[in-house]
Scaffold this motif. Structure first.
Motif, short mmCIF file in Angstrom:
data_model
loop_
_atom_site.label_atom_id
_atom_site.label_comp_id
_atom_site.label_asym_id
_atom_site.label_seq_id
_atom_site.Cartn_x
_atom_site.Cartn_y
_atom_site.Cartn_z
N PRO A 1 -13.95 21.27 1.94
CA PRO A 1 -14.19 19.75 1.26
C PRO A 1 -12.87 19.31 0.48
CG PRO A 1 -16.13 20.80 1.05
CD PRO A 1 -15.13 21.84 1.57
N ARG A 2 -12.13 20.21 0.01
CA ARG A 2 -10.82 19.78 -0.77
C ARG A 2 -9.62 19.58 -0.03
NH1 ARG A 2 -11.07 25.41 -2.15
NH2 ARG A 2 -9.43 26.62 -1.04
N ASP A 3 -9.87 19.71 1.37
CA ASP A 3 -8.93 19.08 2.22
C ASP A 3 -9.20 17.57 2.62
OD1 ASP A 3 -9.23 22.21 3.86
OD2 ASP A 3 -7.76 21.84 2.48
N SER A 4 -10.03 16.98 2.22
CA SER A 4 -10.49 15.67 2.49
C SER A 4 -9.26 14.86 1.73
CB SER A 4 -11.90 15.25 1.91
OG SER A 4 -12.85 15.97 2.43
N ALA A 5 -8.64 14.05 2.74
CA ALA A 5 -7.42 13.18 2.40
C ALA A 5 -7.18 12.49 3.43
CB ALA A 5 -6.38 13.98 1.78
N VAL A 6 -6.18 11.58 3.10
CA VAL A 6 -5.36 11.04 4.23
C VAL A 6 -4.11 11.76 4.52
CG1 VAL A 6 -4.08 8.79 5.03
CG2 VAL A 6 -6.26 8.58 3.61
N TYR A 7 -4.08 12.04 5.79
CA TYR A 7 -2.85 12.73 6.18
C TYR A 7 -1.77 11.78 7.18
CZ TYR A 7 -5.15 16.79 4.70
OH TYR A 7 -5.86 17.62 3.97
N ILE A 8 -0.67 11.76 6.62
CA ILE A 8 0.51 11.01 7.21
C ILE A 8 1.41 11.55 7.93
CG2 ILE A 8 1.79 9.00 6.61
CD1 ILE A 8 0.13 8.56 3.88
N CYS A 9 1.66 11.08 9.05
CA CYS A 9 3.07 11.57 9.67
C CYS A 9 4.03 10.63 9.79
CB CYS A 9 2.50 11.69 11.08
SG CYS A 9 4.14 12.11 12.31
N ALA A 10 5.25 11.07 9.02
CA ALA A 10 6.41 10.27 9.23
C ALA A 10 7.59 10.71 9.90
CB ALA A 10 6.72 9.77 7.46
N VAL A 11 8.30 10.00 10.53
CA VAL A 11 9.55 10.61 11.13
C VAL A 11 10.77 9.94 10.36
CG1 VAL A 11 8.26 10.74 13.27
CG2 VAL A 11 9.78 8.79 12.95
#
Lengths: 107, 113
Positions: A79-89
């Motif tokens: 549950p602590r992995d709950s987050a927004v994951y963003i890819c940026a180049v």
């Protein structure tokens, strides 16, 4: 069409599941970043990679330069992995961001 | 070592007013970046400083936005006059090398009413 596309946009899973988030891009890059943002929190850099694979704890990031694709994997999700994951180049000198993947891990 | 800090964390202003956001990068980081995320959209690049010089300001939306980095340390981003569409979260990041890993601040949430 954005230069950086992430999928899925939203992902809900049960604790313990293996998670994969994908990122495709259409521009030439020198590196790719995976970032994490918790609700109400700042942005944390998870990985910066330009080839192959990197691993940090339960997180694994891979990139295929020829196919212009990267994946972020989370093993034994919590549950602590709950987050927004963003890819940026990283292009010439600036970051171009995907829209993010909202991950929710239920106990 | 202190990370990137931003001030204020949240600002609520009325349309037409002026707001100044501040970013303190990690000490010794010559590269400083400003980004913005408006509601429902991806984070967008605004500009990049190398020391006190603007390296790339191609992302600045219009001339109501003014960024400075006097002395090559902290940076300010002024919005004057603010419009409703300026609402969003403004992030600052710094890096030691030109294409190095960027470290992000906690962001400033700007709300223009």
């Amino acid at each position: 069409k954005n230069e950086v596309e992430q999928s899925p946009q939203n992902l809900t899973a049960q604790e313990g599941e293996f998670i994969t988030i994908n990122c495709s891009y259409s521009v030439g890059i020198s590196a790719l970043h995976w970032l994490q943002q918790h609700p109400g929190g700042g942005i944390v850099s998870l990985f910066m990679l330009s080839s192959g694979k990197k691993k940090h704890g339960r997180l694994i990031a891979t990139i295929n330069i020829q196919e212009k694709h990267s994946s972020l994997h989370i093993t034994a999700s919590h549950p602590r992995d709950s987050a927004v994951y963003i890819c940026a180049v990283l292009g010439a000198q600036k970051l171009v961001f995907g829209q993010g993947t909202r991950l929710t891990i239920n106990p | 070592e202190a990370g990137v800090t931003q001030f204020p964390s949240h600002s609520v202003i009325e349309k037409g007013q002026t707001v100044t956001l501040r970013c303190d990068p990690i000490s010794g980081h010559d590269n400083l970046y400003w980004y913005r995320r408006v509601m429902g959209k991806e984070i967008k690049f605004l500009l990049h400083f190398v020391k006190e010089s603007k390296q790339d300001e191609s992302g600045m939306p219009n001339n109501r936005f003014l960024a400075e980095r006097t002395g090559g340390t902290y940076s300010t981003l002024k919005v004057q006059p603010a419009e409703l569409e300026d609402s969003g979260v403004y992030f600052c990041a710094s890096s030691q090398e030109l294409r190095g890993e960027q470290y992000f601040g906690p962001g400033t949430r700007l709300t223009v009413t």
